[in-house]
Structure formats: structure tokens, C-alpha cells
Write a protein that holds these residues in place. Structure first.
Motif, mmCIF file in Angstrom:
data_model
loop_
_atom_site.group_PDB
_atom_site.id
_atom_site.type_symbol
_atom_site.label_atom_id
_atom_site.label_comp_id
_atom_site.label_asym_id
_atom_site.label_seq_id
_atom_site.Cartn_x
_atom_site.Cartn_y
_atom_site.Cartn_z
ATOM 1 N N SER A 4 12.363 60.656 8.169
ATOM 2 C CA SER A 4 12.254 60.024 9.482
ATOM 3 C C SER A 4 11.305 58.846 9.460
ATOM 4 O O SER A 4 11.451 57.905 10.237
ATOM 5 C CB SER A 4 11.801 61.058 10.520
ATOM 6 N N ASN A 8 13.403 52.576 11.157
ATOM 7 C CA ASN A 8 12.776 51.666 12.116
ATOM 8 C C ASN A 8 13.332 51.882 13.517
ATOM 9 O O ASN A 8 12.717 51.481 14.502
ATOM 10 C CB ASN A 8 13.003 50.207 11.695
ATOM 11 N N GLU A 9 14.508 52.494 13.589
ATOM 12 C CA GLU A 9 15.146 52.714 14.879
ATOM 13 C C GLU A 9 16.131 53.868 14.796
ATOM 14 O O GLU A 9 16.502 54.327 13.705
ATOM 15 C CB GLU A 9 15.877 51.450 15.336
ATOM 16 N N TYR A 92 11.886 53.394 16.671
ATOM 17 C CA TYR A 92 11.353 54.705 16.281
ATOM 18 C C TYR A 92 10.246 55.135 17.235
ATOM 19 O O TYR A 92 10.241 56.274 17.721
ATOM 20 C CB TYR A 92 10.819 54.639 14.846
ATOM 21 N N CYS A 95 11.646 56.115 20.574
ATOM 22 C CA CYS A 95 12.257 57.446 20.547
ATOM 23 C C CYS A 95 11.191 58.528 20.625
ATOM 24 O O CYS A 95 11.341 59.512 21.359
ATOM 25 C CB CYS A 95 13.087 57.595 19.274
ATOM 26 N N ASN A 170 20.392 58.442 11.286
ATOM 27 C CA ASN A 170 19.549 58.155 12.450
ATOM 28 C C ASN A 170 20.371 57.994 13.732
ATOM 29 O O ASN A 170 19.919 57.362 14.683
ATOM 30 C CB ASN A 170 18.744 56.882 12.197
#
Length: 311
Positions: A4, A8-9, A92, A95, A170
Motif C-alpha cells: 500500500s 500514490n492514489e 493515498y 483515501c 489499487n
């Protein structure tokens, strides 16, 4: 194997790929969000400005509206922005923030609903002791405990969730970052810690649920013994809005997290997520104000004050 920390996203689930439907989704969510802002904002302002509403019941209702505003503001604006810009990405850190704040507001709201059940129990079953048991200091402590419980719970789950290695990419199959959907991305042997923490949290929430049920069993036992019809009507008017809010919150949340994997699908998960994350914060102000003449009167005075100041 990816971790994880290398992302980056994340990519959220889009409601649709059609541009016209994306704009429709934006418009619908915008209307719902503005309704939630207006309803909860009116309740907060009315309670804060009207000294007649400076009672324990309305103090807890003010806190509930603050939590509702927080929870819907955590998920809906980002979803609207993604639809408007035709993207699925969330950073990230964004989130992580969504997971933390959504879990924080929802956990604190559940604790607060438990406290509100206790408030109704004392008001109806122990009215002579209400002033002592529900003094201003006691109410402040109970509200602070609800907020603190939500914070600690969210901190533990967020830290634990994002310390787990992710092996399945992801792409999050939800319109916001939700713990169950993120766990689906984890390595098969790495998510047991979070499952154990979820079980502990579920046990605590079940304890709150039992407390609410027992409180209302005793409340209705006392209410049904009230000889006057007017007295029974007043008691039910005090309890039914809270019971409706609890039922809406629990039914949608429990179905979202406890439904069988065999009936799970991206479309169903999306609908259920909207039901438990968007609908309750929007409907709660309506539920509490529909049969509450004090709230209606306070809002009417608020509108009159605004009109007078504009003239």
C-alpha cells in the motif's frame, strides 16, 4: 507483490462512464448534499440560538447534526468532484482521510444514539431524577465520550487497515474509500488483524445495540401504563424520532457490513453504500423536525429574524 505504501492514489468505483449520466449523478448528489447541509444547519442554528432548546435532548440533537454533516461531507463532495471532472482517482492520503473521518463520524454517531436512548429512558422512566442524572456537566461528559470513542475507534481501524500489504491492486469497488473494500485488496494472509479488530468493534456495537433495545423496552412498558392519552402521545413524540433514526442508521449499516458474500455485487454494494452513508444524514433532520413543534417554532423564528435583518 505491491504494498500500500507504493501507491500514490486509489481508483474509486464510478457510478457510470457515460458523460450525461455523470452530470446527472453530480446533480443528484449536489441536491442531496445541499438538502443535508440545509436541514442539519437549520437544526444546529435553531438550537444554538433559541434558549428554550438548551436542554439535554436538543444538546444531543445538535451533536447528532454535527456528526451527520461531518459524515456526508467526507464522502459526497469527492464523489461529485470525480463525476464532474470525469476521473476516478483519489490520493493515498485522501483515501486515508476518508476512511478515518467516515469511521470517526459513524462510530461517534452510534455512541451518541446510545446516549440519546439513555436520555429518553431517564426522562420517561425516572423523571424525578432527570435533573440530577442529566445535568449540563453530565451531558457534556457523555457527548465528549461519544466523540472520543469515535476518534479512538477510527484511529485504530485506519492505522491497522493501511498497515496491511495490498496485493490486489489499487482499485476500490466503492464510490468512497471503505474499509471492507480496501481489505479485499489485501494479501490473503495479512488482513486477520483487521478482521479481529472488526470483531471486537462489532461486539462493542452489539453491546450498544442491546442497551438501546433494553432501554426502549422499559420506555414503552412505562408509556403504555400512562393513563392519559395526551401523556402517551407526548411520550411517543419524544421517542419515535430517535427510534426512527436509530432504525435507519442500524438497518442500512448492518446490511452493508453483514450481508452474505453470495449476494454481494458491485451494483448492490454501491446502492447499499448510498443508503447507509448518504440517506441517514439527509433524512435525520426531517425525521426530528416533522413532529417536533419546538424545532419547527425555533426554525420559524430563525427565518423571521433573517427577514427582519434583511429589511
Amino acid at each position: 507483490m505491491s504494498n500500500s505504501s507504493s501507491f500514490n492514489e486509489f481508483l474509486l468505483l464510478a457510478f457510470t462512464d457515460t458523460r450525461e449520466l455523470q452530470l446527472l449523478h453530480f446533480s443528484l448528489f449536489l441536491g442531496i448534499y445541499l438538502a443535508a447541509l440545509l436541514g442539519n444547519g437549520l437544526i444546529i442554528t435553531a438550537i444554538a440560538c433559541d434558549h428554550h432548546l438548551h436542554t439535554p435532548m436538543y444538546f444531543f440533537l445538535l451533536n447528532l447534526s454535527l456528526l451527520d454533516l461531518g459524515s456526508i461531507s467526507t464522502t459526497v463532495p469527492k464523489s461529485m468532484a470525480n463525476s464532474l471532472s470525469n476521473t476516478r482517482a483519489i490520493s493515498y492520503s485522501g483515501c486515508v482521510a476518508q476512511v478515518f473521518f467516515f469511521f470517526f463520524f459513524c462510530s461517534a454517531e452510534y455512541c451518541l444514539l446510545t446516549v440519546m436512548a439513555y436520555d429518553r429512558y431517564v426522562a420517561i422512566c425516572k423523571p424525578l431524577h432527570y435533573g440530577t442524572l442529566m445535568g449540563s456537566r453530565a451531558c457534556m461528559k457523555m457527548a465528549a465520550a461519544a466523540w472520543a470513542s469515535g476518534f479512538v475507534n477510527a484511529l485504530l481501524h485506519t492505522a491497522n487497515t493501511f498497515s496491511i500489504p495490498l496485493c490486489q491492486g489499487n482499485t476500490v469497488d466503492q464510490f468512497f474509500c471503505e474499509i471492507p473494500q480496501i481489505l479485499k485488496l489485501s494479501c490473503a494472509d495479512s488482513y486477520l488483524r483487521e478482521v479481529e479488530l472488526l470483531v471486537v468493534t462489532a461486539c462493542l456495537f452489539f453491546g450498544c445495540f442491546v442497551f438501546i433495545v433494553v432501554s426502549y423496552v422499559q420506555i414503552f412498558t412505562v408509556v403504555l401504563r400512562i393513563p392519559s392519552e395526551q401523556g402517551r402521545h407526548k411520550a411517543f413524540s419524544m421517542c419515535l424520532p430517535h427510534l426512527a433514526v436509530v432504525s435507519l442508521f442500524l438497518s442500512t449499516g448492518m446490511f452493508a457490513y453483514l450481508k452474505l458474500p453470495s449476494i454481494s455485487s458491485p451494483a448492490l454494494d454501491l446502492v447499499v453504500a448510498v443508503l447507509y452513508s448518504v440517506v441517514p444524514p439527509t433524512l435525520n433532520p426531517l425525521i426530528y423536525s416533522m413532529r417536533n413543534k419546538e424545532i419547527q417554532e425555533a426554525v420559524r423564528k430563525l427565518f423571521q429574524l433573517v427577514l427582519v435583518q434583511q429589511q
